[in-house]
Motif scaffolding. Structure first.
Motif, short mmCIF file in Angstrom:
data_model
loop_
_atom_site.label_atom_id
_atom_site.label_comp_id
_atom_site.label_asym_id
_atom_site.label_seq_id
_atom_site.Cartn_x
_atom_site.Cartn_y
_atom_site.Cartn_z
N ILE A 27 74.51 69.52 20.18
CA ILE A 27 73.10 69.21 20.46
C ILE A 27 72.38 70.53 20.73
CG2 ILE A 27 73.57 66.91 21.41
CD1 ILE A 27 73.14 68.19 24.23
N SER A 28 71.07 70.49 20.68
CA SER A 28 70.28 71.68 20.97
C SER A 28 70.11 71.84 22.48
CB SER A 28 68.90 71.59 20.31
OG SER A 28 68.15 70.56 20.94
N ASN A 29 69.78 73.05 22.89
CA ASN A 29 69.49 73.28 24.30
C ASN A 29 68.33 72.39 24.75
OD1 ASN A 29 71.45 75.23 24.07
ND2 ASN A 29 70.22 76.87 24.98
N ARG A 30 67.37 72.24 23.88
CA ARG A 30 66.20 71.40 24.21
C ARG A 30 66.63 69.96 24.47
NH1 ARG A 30 60.80 70.25 20.59
NH2 ARG A 30 59.98 68.69 22.01
N ALA A 31 67.52 69.43 23.63
CA ALA A 31 68.01 68.06 23.83
C ALA A 31 68.75 67.94 25.16
CB ALA A 31 68.93 67.66 22.67
N PHE A 32 69.49 68.99 25.51
CA PHE A 32 70.19 68.98 26.79
C PHE A 32 69.19 68.85 27.93
CE2 PHE A 32 71.56 71.22 30.59
CZ PHE A 32 72.77 70.58 30.87
N TYR A 33 68.16 69.70 27.91
CA TYR A 33 67.19 69.71 29.00
C TYR A 33 66.30 68.47 29.04
CZ TYR A 33 68.59 74.34 30.46
OH TYR A 33 69.31 75.41 30.93
N GLU A 34 66.28 67.72 27.96
CA GLU A 34 65.57 66.44 27.99
C GLU A 34 66.35 65.40 28.79
OE1 GLU A 34 64.85 65.42 23.91
OE2 GLU A 34 63.27 66.93 23.70
N CYS A 35 67.66 65.61 28.93
CA CYS A 35 68.52 64.68 29.67
C CYS A 35 68.84 65.16 31.07
CB CYS A 35 69.82 64.46 28.91
SG CYS A 35 69.60 63.73 27.28
N PHE A 36 69.02 66.47 31.23
CA PHE A 36 69.47 67.03 32.51
C PHE A 36 68.66 68.26 32.87
CE2 PHE A 36 73.16 64.89 30.65
CZ PHE A 36 73.50 64.03 31.68
N GLY A 37 68.47 68.46 34.16
CA GLY A 37 67.73 69.62 34.64
C GLY A 37 68.56 70.89 34.60
N GLY A 38 69.85 70.77 34.43
CA GLY A 38 70.73 71.93 34.38
C GLY A 38 72.18 71.46 34.41
N ARG A 39 73.09 72.42 34.34
CA ARG A 39 74.51 72.05 34.31
C ARG A 39 74.96 71.44 35.63
NH1 ARG A 39 78.36 76.34 34.95
NH2 ARG A 39 77.30 77.43 36.58
N GLU A 40 74.29 71.82 36.73
CA GLU A 40 74.62 71.26 38.03
C GLU A 40 74.33 69.76 38.07
OE1 GLU A 40 72.58 73.85 37.52
OE2 GLU A 40 73.65 75.56 38.39
N GLU A 41 73.19 69.38 37.52
CA GLU A 41 72.82 67.97 37.48
C GLU A 41 73.81 67.16 36.62
OE1 GLU A 41 69.09 65.51 35.75
OE2 GLU A 41 68.56 67.23 37.03
N LEU A 42 74.26 67.76 35.56
CA LEU A 42 75.26 67.12 34.69
C LEU A 42 76.59 66.96 35.44
CD1 LEU A 42 76.34 65.98 32.03
CD2 LEU A 42 76.53 68.34 31.20
N LEU A 43 77.01 67.99 36.16
CA LEU A 43 78.24 67.89 36.94
C LEU A 43 78.13 66.80 37.99
CD1 LEU A 43 81.07 68.88 37.70
CD2 LEU A 43 79.97 70.62 39.14
N GLN A 44 76.99 66.72 38.63
CA GLN A 44 76.78 65.67 39.63
C GLN A 44 76.87 64.28 39.00
OE1 GLN A 44 73.33 66.14 42.10
NE2 GLN A 44 73.58 64.14 43.03
N ALA A 45 76.28 64.11 37.84
CA ALA A 45 76.34 62.82 37.15
C ALA A 45 77.79 62.47 36.80
CB ALA A 45 75.48 62.84 35.89
N LEU A 46 78.56 63.45 36.32
CA LEU A 46 79.97 63.20 35.99
C LEU A 46 80.77 62.85 37.24
CD1 LEU A 46 80.79 66.04 33.45
CD2 LEU A 46 80.85 63.59 33.02
N HIS A 47 80.58 63.62 38.30
CA HIS A 47 81.30 63.38 39.54
C HIS A 47 80.97 61.98 40.08
CE1 HIS A 47 81.82 63.69 43.98
NE2 HIS A 47 83.00 64.12 43.57
N GLU A 48 79.70 61.63 40.11
CA GLU A 48 79.31 60.33 40.63
C GLU A 48 79.86 59.18 39.79
OE1 GLU A 48 75.06 60.62 41.27
OE2 GLU A 48 75.37 61.91 43.02
N ARG A 49 79.92 59.38 38.48
CA ARG A 49 80.51 58.34 37.62
C ARG A 49 82.00 58.17 37.95
NH1 ARG A 49 81.04 58.96 31.25
NH2 ARG A 49 78.82 58.61 31.23
N CYS A 50 82.71 59.27 38.09
CA CYS A 50 84.15 59.21 38.43
C CYS A 50 84.34 58.51 39.77
CB CYS A 50 84.75 60.61 38.49
SG CYS A 50 84.88 61.45 36.90
N VAL A 51 83.52 58.84 40.74
CA VAL A 51 83.63 58.24 42.07
C VAL A 51 83.34 56.75 42.02
CG1 VAL A 51 82.58 58.17 44.39
CG2 VAL A 51 83.18 60.38 43.34
N GLU A 52 82.27 56.37 41.36
CA GLU A 52 81.92 54.94 41.26
C GLU A 52 83.03 54.14 40.60
OE1 GLU A 52 78.14 54.62 39.26
OE2 GLU A 52 77.15 55.86 40.78
#
Length: 180
Positions: A27-52
């Motif tokens: 994907i493009s960097n632009r597509a990434f930033y349309e979904c997440f504010g940064g890599r930290e936000e993506l890590l948080q989403a992954l962590h929270e999914r694993c926890v749930e």
């Protein structure tokens, strides 16, 4: 998310750039930033999914277990260990990368520990407190022990067998939560 799931597990969060994430995900960097504010936000989403997902698996196992403290502990621990170790990436994100990310996941990690502590407290609520100890503090202690066992499993050159991890964790939990 799939690319991050693999890259954040290895080579790890700190070594994974947005460019590498986007290249891996095609994907493009632009597509990434349309979904997440940064890599930290993506890590948080992954962590929270694993926890749930792991909370749901453990809660179901505890609920379906016979109503003795030993059976609840065994069912919950086995469900957690089996679910977490079924995919090494999940285990690394939940127990290694969450710590290596620094302040990025502090709040998310605290919420996860709190949710697991409540689960332990609820599962043991029908039983007398061990030596009158604060049930919440005991729950936090046994959760910490389980986390360290899983970190050992991840980092060890000769991984301890899953059955051995479960046996040790059950022993710690039952001794900590059981009656004096």
């Amino acid at each position: 998310m799939t690319a991050a799931y693999t890259l954040y597990a290895k080579p790890g969060f700190t070594a994974t750039t947005i460019e590498r994430l986007c290249s891996e995900a095609r994907i493009s960097n632009r597509a990434f930033y349309e979904c997440f504010g940064g890599r930290e936000e993506l890590l948080q989403a992954l962590h929270e999914r694993c926890v749930e997902e792991s909370l749901a698996v453990v809660a179901k196992a505890v609920q379906e277990a016979p109503k003795t403290l030993d059976d609840r502990v065994k069912a919950g621990i086995r469900a957690y260990i089996d679910f977490t170790t079924a995919d090494w990436r999940r285990a690394r994100i939940m127990h290694v990368e969450v710590r290596r990310s620094g302040d990025v996941l502090t709040l998310s990690r605290q919420r996860a520990v709190d949710a697991f502590a409540r689960l332990v407290e609820e599962a043991s609520a029908d039983f007398p407190q061990a030596a009158g100890l604060n049930r919440r503090l005991v729950a936090l202690g046994v959760i910490g022990a389980l986390q360290e066992l899983l970190i050992e499993w991840l980092h060890s050159d000769e991984q301890p067998p899953i059955d051995e991890l479960a046996d040790v964790a059950v022993h710690i939990f039952i001794r900590s939560l059981g009656t004096p």
